[in-house]
Design a protein around this motif. Structure first.
Motif, PDB file in Angstrom:
ATOM      1  N   PHE A  30       0.799  -1.024   0.147  1.00  0.00           N
ATOM      2  CA  PHE A  30      -0.084   0.092   0.254  1.00  0.00           C
ATOM      3  C   PHE A  30       0.985   1.269   0.085  1.00  0.00           C
ATOM      4  CE2 PHE A  30      -3.230  -3.467   1.605  1.00  0.00           C
ATOM      5  CZ  PHE A  30      -3.555  -3.190   1.460  1.00  0.00           C
ATOM      6  N   LEU A  31       1.670   1.310   0.949  1.00  0.00           N
ATOM      7  CA  LEU A  31       2.827   2.518   1.188  1.00  0.00           C
ATOM      8  C   LEU A  31       3.534   2.212  -0.110  1.00  0.00           C
ATOM      9  CD1 LEU A  31       4.681   1.946   4.399  1.00  0.00           C
ATOM     10  CD2 LEU A  31       2.971   3.762   3.194  1.00  0.00           C
ATOM     11  N   VAL A  32       3.774   1.555  -0.879  1.00  0.00           N
ATOM     12  CA  VAL A  32       4.230   1.503  -2.279  1.00  0.00           C
ATOM     13  C   VAL A  32       3.891   2.613  -3.516  1.00  0.00           C
ATOM     14  CG1 VAL A  32       5.534  -0.062  -4.668  1.00  0.00           C
ATOM     15  CG2 VAL A  32       6.571  -0.309  -1.996  1.00  0.00           C
ATOM     16  N   GLY A  33       2.143   2.205  -3.199  1.00  0.00           N
ATOM     17  CA  GLY A  33       0.842   2.129  -4.107  1.00  0.00           C
ATOM     18  C   GLY A  33       1.303   3.489  -4.062  1.00  0.00           C
ATOM     19  N   ILE A  34       1.157   3.955  -2.619  1.00  0.00           N
ATOM     20  CA  ILE A  34       1.196   5.321  -2.711  1.00  0.00           C
ATOM     21  C   ILE A  34       2.022   6.498  -3.162  1.00  0.00           C
ATOM     22  CG2 ILE A  34       0.751   7.279  -0.547  1.00  0.00           C
ATOM     23  CD1 ILE A  34      -0.942   5.065   0.805  1.00  0.00           C
ATOM     24  N   LEU A  35       3.256   5.354  -2.719  1.00  0.00           N
ATOM     25  CA  LEU A  35       3.967   5.932  -3.560  1.00  0.00           C
ATOM     26  C   LEU A  35       4.057   7.031  -4.980  1.00  0.00           C
ATOM     27  CD1 LEU A  35       7.436   7.311  -2.878  1.00  0.00           C
ATOM     28  CD2 LEU A  35       7.821   4.852  -3.491  1.00  0.00           C
ATOM     29  N   LEU A  36       3.608   5.487  -6.174  1.00  0.00           N
ATOM     30  CA  LEU A  36       3.724   5.795  -7.638  1.00  0.00           C
ATOM     31  C   LEU A  36       2.786   6.252  -7.536  1.00  0.00           C
ATOM     32  CD1 LEU A  36       3.993   2.244  -8.096  1.00  0.00           C
ATOM     33  CD2 LEU A  36       5.387   3.653  -8.110  1.00  0.00           C
ATOM     34  N   ALA A  37       1.440   6.765  -6.974  1.00  0.00           N
ATOM     35  CA  ALA A  37       0.440   7.631  -7.244  1.00  0.00           C
ATOM     36  C   ALA A  37       0.659   8.487  -7.154  1.00  0.00           C
ATOM     37  CB  ALA A  37      -0.488   6.966  -6.657  1.00  0.00           C
ATOM     38  N   TYR A  38       1.166   8.818  -6.565  1.00  0.00           N
ATOM     39  CA  TYR A  38       2.037  10.340  -5.316  1.00  0.00           C
ATOM     40  C   TYR A  38       2.495  11.169  -6.719  1.00  0.00           C
ATOM     41  CZ  TYR A  38       4.214  14.425  -2.744  1.00  0.00           C
ATOM     42  OH  TYR A  38       4.826  15.222  -2.588  1.00  0.00           O
ATOM     43  N   LEU A  39       4.014   9.861  -6.830  1.00  0.00           N
ATOM     44  CA  LEU A  39       4.982  10.690  -8.144  1.00  0.00           C
ATOM     45  C   LEU A  39       3.387  10.626  -9.720  1.00  0.00           C
ATOM     46  CD1 LEU A  39       7.836   7.733  -7.188  1.00  0.00           C
ATOM     47  CD2 LEU A  39       7.444  10.678  -7.033  1.00  0.00           C
ATOM     48  N   GLY A  40       3.410  10.139  -9.522  1.00  0.00           N
ATOM     49  CA  GLY A  40       2.124   9.534 -11.147  1.00  0.00           C
ATOM     50  C   GLY A  40       1.635  10.930 -11.254  1.00  0.00           C
ATOM     51  N   ASP A  41       1.193  11.077  -9.813  1.00  0.00           N
ATOM     52  CA  ASP A  41      -0.355  12.559  -9.789  1.00  0.00           C
ATOM     53  C   ASP A  41      -0.302  13.990 -11.123  1.00  0.00           C
ATOM     54  OD1 ASP A  41      -2.780  13.029  -9.104  1.00  0.00           O
ATOM     55  OD2 ASP A  41      -1.275  15.290  -8.169  1.00  0.00           O
ATOM     56  N   PRO A  42       1.126  14.808 -11.000  1.00  0.00           N
ATOM     57  CA  PRO A  42       1.349  15.337 -11.765  1.00  0.00           C
ATOM     58  C   PRO A  42       1.463  14.635 -13.347  1.00  0.00           C
ATOM     59  CG  PRO A  42       2.937  15.831  -9.818  1.00  0.00           C
ATOM     60  CD  PRO A  42       2.342  14.384 -10.262  1.00  0.00           C
ATOM     61  N   LEU A  43       1.899  14.137 -13.483  1.00  0.00           N
ATOM     62  CA  LEU A  43       1.552  14.026 -15.476  1.00  0.00           C
ATOM     63  C   LEU A  43       0.404  13.676 -15.742  1.00  0.00           C
ATOM     64  CD1 LEU A  43       4.265  10.821 -15.193  1.00  0.00           C
ATOM     65  CD2 LEU A  43       4.447  13.419 -15.502  1.00  0.00           C
ATOM     66  N   VAL A  44      -0.527  12.338 -14.401  1.00  0.00           N
ATOM     67  CA  VAL A  44      -1.962  12.978 -14.807  1.00  0.00           C
ATOM     68  C   VAL A  44      -2.498  14.184 -15.118  1.00  0.00           C
ATOM     69  CG1 VAL A  44      -4.261  12.134 -14.004  1.00  0.00           C
ATOM     70  CG2 VAL A  44      -1.497  10.351 -13.967  1.00  0.00           C
ATOM     71  N   ASP A  45      -2.409  15.266 -14.697  1.00  0.00           N
ATOM     72  CA  ASP A  45      -2.628  16.645 -14.485  1.00  0.00           C
ATOM     73  C   ASP A  45      -2.255  16.835 -15.635  1.00  0.00           C
ATOM     74  OD1 ASP A  45      -3.984  15.750 -11.918  1.00  0.00           O
ATOM     75  OD2 ASP A  45      -2.388  17.250 -10.760  1.00  0.00           O
ATOM     76  N   ARG A  46      -1.220  17.231 -15.840  1.00  0.00           N
ATOM     77  CA  ARG A  46      -1.093  17.257 -17.199  1.00  0.00           C
ATOM     78  C   ARG A  46      -1.445  17.021 -17.960  1.00  0.00           C
ATOM     79  NH1 ARG A  46       6.160  18.184 -17.241  1.00  0.00           N
ATOM     80  NH2 ARG A  46       5.764  20.196 -15.526  1.00  0.00           N
ATOM     81  N   LEU A  47      -2.055  15.878 -18.321  1.00  0.00           N
ATOM     82  CA  LEU A  47      -2.410  14.965 -19.247  1.00  0.00           C
ATOM     83  C   LEU A  47      -4.253  15.368 -19.073  1.00  0.00           C
ATOM     84  CD1 LEU A  47      -0.967  11.661 -19.178  1.00  0.00           C
ATOM     85  CD2 LEU A  47      -0.897  13.671 -20.823  1.00  0.00           C
ATOM     86  N   GLU A  48      -4.828  15.565 -18.377  1.00  0.00           N
ATOM     87  CA  GLU A  48      -6.057  16.257 -18.221  1.00  0.00           C
ATOM     88  C   GLU A  48      -6.007  17.661 -18.883  1.00  0.00           C
ATOM     89  OE1 GLU A  48      -8.838  14.403 -14.601  1.00  0.00           O
ATOM     90  OE2 GLU A  48      -6.438  15.557 -13.573  1.00  0.00           O
ATOM     91  N   ARG A  49      -5.015  18.683 -18.343  1.00  0.00           N
ATOM     92  CA  ARG A  49      -4.878  19.665 -18.825  1.00  0.00           C
ATOM     93  C   ARG A  49      -5.215  19.436 -20.603  1.00  0.00           C
ATOM     94  NH1 ARG A  49      -2.064  20.690 -14.386  1.00  0.00           N
ATOM     95  NH2 ARG A  49      -0.256  20.919 -15.537  1.00  0.00           N
ATOM     96  N   CYS A  50      -4.376  18.915 -21.214  1.00  0.00           N
ATOM     97  CA  CYS A  50      -4.913  18.794 -22.700  1.00  0.00           C
ATOM     98  C   CYS A  50      -6.299  17.569 -23.218  1.00  0.00           C
ATOM     99  CB  CYS A  50      -3.056  17.645 -23.048  1.00  0.00           C
ATOM    100  SG  CYS A  50      -1.727  18.389 -22.244  1.00  0.00           S
ATOM    101  N   LYS A  51      -6.554  18.199 -22.213  1.00  0.00           N
ATOM    102  CA  LYS A  51      -8.026  17.602 -22.550  1.00  0.00           C
ATOM    103  C   LYS A  51      -8.689  15.857 -22.618  1.00  0.00           C
ATOM    104  CE  LYS A  51      -8.910  21.605 -23.291  1.00  0.00           C
ATOM    105  NZ  LYS A  51      -9.526  22.663 -22.380  1.00  0.00           N
ATOM    106  N   LEU A  52      -7.721  15.039 -21.140  1.00  0.00           N
ATOM    107  CA  LEU A  52      -7.629  13.956 -21.897  1.00  0.00           C
ATOM    108  C   LEU A  52      -8.496  13.369 -20.472  1.00  0.00           C
ATOM    109  CD1 LEU A  52      -6.867  11.625 -23.527  1.00  0.00           C
ATOM    110  CD2 LEU A  52      -4.464  11.135 -21.848  1.00  0.00           C
ATOM    111  N   SER A  53      -9.380  12.390 -20.435  1.00  0.00           N
ATOM    112  CA  SER A  53     -10.620  12.007 -18.814  1.00  0.00           C
ATOM    113  C   SER A  53      -8.915  11.765 -18.284  1.00  0.00           C
ATOM    114  CB  SER A  53     -11.054  11.249 -19.789  1.00  0.00           C
ATOM    115  OG  SER A  53     -10.516  10.175 -19.955  1.00  0.00           O
ATOM    116  N   ARG A  54      -9.468  11.327 -17.104  1.00  0.00           N
ATOM    117  CA  ARG A  54      -9.024  11.200 -16.198  1.00  0.00           C
ATOM    118  C   ARG A  54      -8.278   9.627 -15.923  1.00  0.00           C
ATOM    119  NH1 ARG A  54      -5.791  13.223 -11.772  1.00  0.00           N
ATOM    120  NH2 ARG A  54      -4.671  12.171 -10.086  1.00  0.00           N
TER     121      ARG A  54
END
Length: 363
Positions: A30-54
């Motif tokens: 669970f901690l590794v999953g939280i770490l990966l989600a935390y690291l990947g969230d900025p990339l996902v937010d950038r793709l969302e700003r490019c009109k891509l769904s979450r």
């Protein structure tokens, strides 16, 4: 806040700490999953700003992480495995070199007794173990499969990591919004300020320092392999990983590289100069380009604090403690900074200062 509420919050914190301690054996995925989600969230937010769904943005980030992991498994790990086997086979020869060349010279320089160094037993034990097994992977697998339940638990945890990280990454913004809605309304601004500072420190360290470690590992490994060092890839990767503590990567990598060069080339000057040039270039790039650009001055974690946090976390909670060590240390540092500011504004500090500033009264 009343005293009873203070005690209630303290009891709640103690209960949470006790539960974390009890659940330590199952927290790692669970901690590794939280770490990966935390690291990947900025990339996902950038793709969302490019009109891509979450969801599609999460799938794209997961595909990128999977390709990087596949590249690591197919290219880097076999090369590191070969170098580890090579190091394992060179160990008796290295002991011979130490016993016949390096240690006699050191013994003569320091004036030590003849039988001060005793490496015969270590060499015999290592040579016997090397002769008894020719397949290091087979030994590891035999140990791992000794207990079928332990093997199933390990595989289950490994498969649980991508599932946990996927759902956390998909719902990250919703989870953060729900948690914020639970904050006391009167303290929301203060708590969000503290969380923002913690996020800045943790994000700078995890994202920035990890990129610095990766870049240094590539620089050191490439340079050492160009010099012709047989263990260049292994030493370069170790030096990059040790760079999580400032200057630790340089000390560990340079020391290991010098020993490997002396063992492989002897006292030839050109390989030694090549090693010095590789680590000098790495340090210059780290200090002048990589750290200012990727990390900046936002961390504020002293190298000694980093070492202590990692060792303390590993001693208290094992691998889970190592994962939690640096984020917890960053949060504690931010809280201590605010406690220090409050202390400077408190009567305990200002009144003593005012009393000390008053001139003594005349009789």
């Amino acid at each position: 806040m009343k005293d009873s509420n203070h005690w209630l919050w303290l009891a709640g914190l103690l209960l949470c700490g006790w539960l974390v301690y009890l659940l330590t054996p199952i927290l790692s995925p669970f901690l590794v999953g939280i770490l990966l989600a935390y690291l990947g969230d900025p990339l996902v937010d950038r793709l969302e700003r490019c009109k891509l769904s979450r969801t599609w943005a999460v799938i794209a980030v997961f595909t990128l992480f999977s390709l990087l992991l596949l590249l690591l498994l197919l290219v880097l790990l076999p090369m590191l495995g070969k170098q580890l086997m090579h190091l394992y086979q060179l160990a008796p020869l290295a002991l011979d070199w130490l016993q016949q060349q390096a240690l006699p010279w050191l013994q003569q320089q320091l004036g030590l007794e003849e039988d001060f160094w005793r490496l015969d037993q270590l060499k015999a034990a290592l040579s016997g173990h090397l002769g008894s097994t020719t397949d290091l992977v087979g030994v590891i697998l035999s140990q791992a499969t000794a207990s079928s339940l332990a093997l199933l638990a390990w595989v289950g945890n490994l498969l649980l990591v991508p599932v946990v990280s996927f759902y956390l990454l998909r719902d990250w913004d919703l989870i953060m919004a729900k948690l914020r809605s639970l904050l006391p309304r009167r303290r929301e601004d203060v708590v969000m300020t503290l969380i923002g500072e913690c996020h800045e420190v943790i994000g700078a360290f995890l994202r920035g320092q990890l990129l610095v470690m990766l870049a240094l590992a590539v620089i050191y490994a490439s340079g050492l392999m160009l010099v012709g060092l047989e263990l260049g890839l292994l030493i370069g990767v170790l030096a990059g990983l040790a760079s999580i503590v400032p200057y630790m990567g340089f000390v560990v990598g340079f020391g290991a590289a010098v020993i490997a060069v002396l063992f492989q080339f002897g006292l030839e000057p050109y390989p030694l100069l090549g090693i010095a040039a590789v680590f000098t270039v790495g340090q210059l790039l780290e200090g002048m380009l990589l750290t200012p650009m990727l990390v900046g001055d936002r961390i504020g974690l002293h190298p000694v604090a980093v070492i202590f946090a990692v060792l303390a976390g590993g001693q208290l909670f094992g691998f889970t403690g190592v994962l939690l060590a640096l984020p917890v240390a960053a949060v504690i540092m931010v809280l201590l900074r605010h406690v220090h500011d409050l202390y400077k504004l408190s009567d305990l500090y200002t009144k003593h200062a005012a009393v000390a500033a008053e001139p003594p009264s005349e009789p």
